[in-house]
Design a protein around this motif. Structure first.
Motif, mmCIF file in Angstrom:
data_model
loop_
_atom_site.group_PDB
_atom_site.id
_atom_site.type_symbol
_atom_site.label_atom_id
_atom_site.label_comp_id
_atom_site.label_asym_id
_atom_site.label_seq_id
_atom_site.Cartn_x
_atom_site.Cartn_y
_atom_site.Cartn_z
ATOM 1 N N LYS A 63 34.200 63.868 -31.919
ATOM 2 C CA LYS A 63 34.470 64.070 -33.349
ATOM 3 C C LYS A 63 35.556 63.108 -33.825
ATOM 4 C CE LYS A 63 36.699 67.552 -35.902
ATOM 5 N NZ LYS A 63 37.062 68.956 -36.054
ATOM 6 N N GLU A 109 35.098 60.426 -36.784
ATOM 7 C CA GLU A 109 35.996 60.426 -37.936
ATOM 8 C C GLU A 109 36.546 59.021 -38.142
ATOM 9 O OE1 GLU A 109 39.371 62.965 -37.556
ATOM 10 O OE2 GLU A 109 40.028 62.595 -39.609
ATOM 11 N N ASP A 147 35.954 56.730 -41.411
ATOM 12 C CA ASP A 147 37.070 56.145 -42.149
ATOM 13 C C ASP A 147 36.890 54.657 -42.329
ATOM 14 O OD1 ASP A 147 38.722 58.196 -42.615
ATOM 15 O OD2 ASP A 147 40.303 57.593 -41.221
ATOM 16 N N ARG A 207 28.428 60.373 -41.637
ATOM 17 C CA ARG A 207 29.080 61.534 -42.236
ATOM 18 C C ARG A 207 28.367 62.816 -41.797
ATOM 19 N NH1 ARG A 207 32.802 63.143 -45.267
ATOM 20 N NH2 ARG A 207 33.498 61.056 -45.757
ATOM 21 N N TYR A 228 29.316 63.607 -38.343
ATOM 22 C CA TYR A 228 30.663 64.165 -38.299
ATOM 23 C C TYR A 228 30.640 65.640 -38.686
ATOM 24 C CZ TYR A 228 35.462 65.212 -39.476
ATOM 25 O OH TYR A 228 36.683 65.816 -39.535
ATOM 26 N N GLU A 229 29.884 65.948 -39.732
ATOM 27 C CA GLU A 229 29.811 67.342 -40.182
ATOM 28 C C GLU A 229 29.217 68.243 -39.100
ATOM 29 O OE1 GLU A 229 29.346 66.116 -44.875
ATOM 30 O OE2 GLU A 229 27.596 66.824 -43.764
ATOM 31 N N ASP A 262 31.779 68.823 -36.590
ATOM 32 C CA ASP A 262 32.777 69.738 -37.130
ATOM 33 C C ASP A 262 32.257 71.175 -37.044
ATOM 34 O OD1 ASP A 262 35.327 70.117 -38.313
ATOM 35 O OD2 ASP A 262 34.316 70.586 -40.215
#
Ligand SMILES: Cc1cc2nc3c(=O)[nH]c(=O)nc-3n(C[C@H](O)[C@H](O)[C@H](O)COP(=O)(O)O)c2cc1C
Ligand code: SF4
Ligand code: SF4
Ligand code: SF4
Ligand code: FES
Lengths: 176, 614
Positions: free
Chosen positions: B462, B466, B470, B484, B487-488, B491
């Motif tokens: 993760k 991230e 970025d 994205r 990443y979600e 998460d």
């Protein structure tokens, strides 16, 4: 709108201090552009923005206009570059720039906890400054001092082996 | 003071070597890591002591770059010129300096820490039998004063450039580099000679040779060490490359986070110009070459070569599709070669010692050495330069002295956000470009982040996502949106919201992104996920099936409780940053779970093991 190429727009409203800075920036730009082929002038843009941010602390609209005029580049181009690079900011930032390293080495050594503690104590999120203009809180990726991870930089000073508990001491050192 | 011929260079070097020098040389490590650890006050104490005791003729002080012994900074090394005996002190304080100088090289100052093994062999360009390290790239780093060109010249400096310009044709130089088998150290491992040949074959009045000093991989610091510790080596190699491809301008693109490296480079360029080693008609050969420095501004993607070129041109650092390759159409649309700092640092030695010699080190497919930056949970954080083909076990356990605090080794991440992890099962794999690729990782720039049993691999994946999120420039959809989503999903998993379906989706999306992203950043972004999934699927499953983080890292999946062992000392109460621990003195304390931010401070402070992590 007058001529846009001499970089002396709006100088009337500037404070003497600012004017001196603009003069310095102007000399710097002139030194960079000397002998530069016209279509390669913009190759100096990033250096110029670095110097400008160093002088003024941030890249205000006034500064952007000035650079735009000196390089004969549209404002939108300048803004496009500023917004692309995380190092540049168009907002004034706190006097104490606190940057927590969130590179990999610092991450595995507990940087997130340190960052959280700064956020909590300053009531800020990353990229913000305190309303009194004292602190800015940011994160950056690796300053190359991974042996001291987790690393925090306050302006140019490097603090190594930082833990959440040391955060209060670091803030206390920023006195004035 | 111009050095205008190879003979003049040899004379200068001979004269410098013949100069009488104090019997003891004292090296003080003034790299970024050393300075951050407090070398400056130590250095001040050294100068003070030398002047107090009038030791100017007995001890020569040399401010050098990083010796690679970062874990022990501030570091001092004493070298006895006559016997070659060396003594290295670590964790030096200004107070220890008088005793250290008094003891000299004959004895060890009491109350100090000398480094366990008194090894340090920057002079070896080939590993001596039994030695683990071989220093080619770092041959001068931490040994010579980077701000004194004289020290460089006295140590074969610019001899390779002299040889190239006065005795070799451009094609001979390229053939030599091809024959050496040198591969790019910036990550891809592309053959350097081949790249130079492409650029040399282009017909153009103007060409560029570019040094990629963006060192974006967070946790890698070898390029910084070379630039801070031995800038002339890079300048000399760029001039050699310029001659080979027909470029007269070199550009060093360096990240803004490295101010000390910039300063040392500026000094070095100034000194080289003064002596005519950069500029017009170098060594009377008719070859002109000069170097400029350009700065990054905090964008990881600018390490990618097409993005880097746009950034030098003052634009947003967005990558473009290759081809055209920079060797055909690069900076200002002219043929350009982009090489990494470490790649350049090999060139001079290859010219001086030959392709055969270089090939004799390392493996058949990956000749030479590789510098690794050891960081994370390893005992001896620092730089190690080893022949290619060295095993991870040697690097982690013998050079790095194993895991800190006796914890258990879990994995090493190589290749940064584009790479993957190497597990205990592969500790004995000889490391080179192919071997790492085969096990789903990559060499990358050589950053090695060591992780132990306290690191959650899902959380690490993760973290890297991230990072890429970025740093994504946002130009193409798979990277901007796809990463994205990844990443979600991660998460969700680390927060206890994931299911086994989430894991399947992660896998599917990974392969789509790999196939469709425009540049290396996006294409490789799923690697850390795929690699941790392949090696630590059980950890993912524990998160989604049992809502449990086996390493006890994911805050949403853990909580702290105080057990019967509590003696009521109150230590945790006074340390808790949010004051959510209550209890009378000598009575069992309690945590208010609704306020607890799971910082773990109580867990670490309790001396009675009464705080439990669940
Ligand atoms: C996202 C991304 C980031 C990169 N960052 C770097 C870097 O920081 N330093 C570097 O030398 N190469 C980096 N590279 C590789 C360069 O594109 C290029 O291949 C390299 O500089 C070539 O030099 P070499 O052949 O000597 O390795 C990066 C590539 C990608 C896709
Ligand atoms: S893959 Fe990512 S970084 Fe690369 S071009 Fe696409 S959006 Fe930009
Ligand atoms: S530190 Fe440990 S023993 Fe002391 S009050 Fe807290 S839990 Fe109890
Ligand atoms: S984990 Fe942190 S916030 Fe929670 S009780 Fe312990 S010290 Fe307090
Ligand atoms: S990762 Fe923080 S200094 Fe390198």
């Amino acid at each position: 709108m007058g001529c846009n190429c001499c970089g002396q727009t709006e100088s009337a409203v500037r404070s003497p201090e600012d004017s001196a800075k603009f003069d310095e920036l102007d000399r710097y730009i002139a030194s960079l552009l000397e002998g530069q082929e016209p279509d390669r002038k913009r190759g100096c843009l990033i250096q110029i923005l670095h110097r400008a941010q160093h002088l003024f602390g941030y890249l205000s609209e006034d500064v952007q206009k000035f650079v735009s005029a000196r390089l004969q580049l549209p404002r939108s181009e300048i803004y496009g570059v500023i917004s692309f690079y995380s190092y540049f900011t168009d907002q004034p930032v706190g006097r104490y720039k606190i940057n927590v390293c969130t590179g990999t080495a610092c991450f595995v050594k507990g940087a997130p906890k340190v960052l959280d503690e700064f956020k909590r104590r300053l009531n800020l999120t990353e990229g913000q400054s305190t309303p009194d203009g004292k602190f800015f809180l940011g994160a950056l990726r690796c300053v190359g001092a991974c042996s001291l991870a987790p690393v925090v930089m306050v302006n140019d000073k490097v603090y190594g082996n930082v833990t959440a508990e040391k955060v209060a001491d670091i803030l206390a050192e920023c006195a004035d | 003071m111009k050095i205008d011929s190879p003979a003049a260079l040899a004379e200068t070097a001979a004269a410098l070597k013949a100069k009488p020098l104090p019997p003891v040389k004292l090296l003080v490590s003034m790299g970024t890591c050393g300075i951050a650890a407090g070398t400056a006050p130590v250095l001040k104490a050294v100068y003070q002591e030398i002047s107090d005791r009038s030791l100017e003729n007995a001890i020569e002080v040399s401010e050098v770059g990083c010796m690679g012994l970062c874990y022990a900074e501030p570091v001092l090394m004493l070298v006895d010129r006559a016997t070659g005996r060396r003594l290295i002190y670590g964790d030096v304080t200004p107070q220890q300096v008088p005793a250290i100088l008094a003891a000299g090289t004959d004895g060890i100052a009491p109350g100090t820490r000398t480094l366990e093994r008194n090894w340090y062999y920057p002079e070896f360009e080939t590993a001596a039998p039994g030695e683990l390290q071989a220093r080619i790239v770092l041959r001068n780093t931490g040994r010579l004063n980077p701000e004194k060109i004289e020290e460089y010249i006295a140590n074969d400096g610019y001899a390779a450039l002299a040889k190239v310009l006065t005795t070799m044709t451009s094609q001979q130089v390229i053939d030599l580099i091809v024959a050496s088998g040198l591969r790019g150290r910036g990550g891809g491992g592309f053959p350097t000679g081949k790249k130079w040949q492409f650029a040399a074959d282009q017909k153009s009045e103007e060409k560029f040779i570019i040094c990629n000093a963006d060192e974006g991989d967070p946790g890698a610091f070898m390029d910084r060490a070379v630039l801070e510790g031995d800038p002339h080596t890079v300048l000399e190699a760029m001039a050699i490359g310029g001659y080979a491809i027909g470029a007269h301008t070199g550009v060093i693109y360096i990240r803004a986070e490295y101010p000390l490296a910039v300063k040392r480079l500026e000094i070095a360029i100034g000194q080289a110009r003064e002596r005519g080693l950069l500029g017009r008609n170098i060594f009377g050969s008719g070859f002109d070459f000069d170097i400029q420095i350009k700065f990054g501004a905090g964008a990881f993607v600018c390490g990618e070569e097409t993005a880097l070129i746009h950034s030098i041109e003052g634009k947003r650092g967005e990558p473009t599709v290759k081809p055209p390759f920079p060797a055909v159409e690069g900076l200002w649309k002219k043929p350009s070669v982009v090489n990494n700092v470490e790649t350049y640092a090999c060139i001079g030695a290859i010219v001086r010692k030959g392709a055969e010699w270089f090939r004799s080190i390392g493996t058949a497919g990956s000749p030479g050495t590789k510098v690794f930056a050891l960081a994370g949970k390893i005992s001896k954080v620092g730089l190690a330069e080893v022949p290619m083909g060295t095993t991870l076990r040697t690097i982690v356990y013998e050079i790095g002295d194993g895991i800190k605090n006796g914890r258990k080794f879990k994995a090493v991440q190589t290749g940064g956000p584009s790479g993957g992890c190497i597990t205990a099962a592969n500790l004995d794999l000889p490391i080179d470009y192919e071997a790492l690729k085969q096990i789903g990782s990559m060499m990358g720039s050589g950053g090695m982040i060591v992780m132990d049993e306290d690191d959650c691999m899902v959380n690490i994946a993760k973290f890297f996502l991230e990072f890429t999120l970025d740093e994504s420039c946002g130009k193409c959809t798979p990277c901007r949106i796809g990463n994205r989503r990844m990443y979600e999903m991660l998460d969700d998993i680390t927060s206890g919201r994931g299911t086994t379906e989430t894991i399947d989706k992660l896998k599917m999306l990974s392969s789509t992104i790999k196939d469709t992203a425009l540049c290396g950043l996006g294409q490789t972004a799923p690697n850390p996920v795929l690699s941790t999934l392949a090696n630590f699927e059980d950890e993912y499953l524990a998160h989604v099936r049992e809502s449990r983080c086996p390493a006890g890292v994911c805050a949403k999946l853990i909580h702290y409780e105080i057990s019967d062992n509590c003696v009521g000392c109150g230590l945790c109460r006074s340390h808790c940053p949010v004051n959510c621990i209550s209890g009378e003195r000598r009575a069992r304390h309690e945590i208010d779970q609704s306020k607890c931010i799971k910082c773990g401070v109580c867990f670490q402070t309790c001396k009675f093991h009464a705080v439990e992590k669940r």
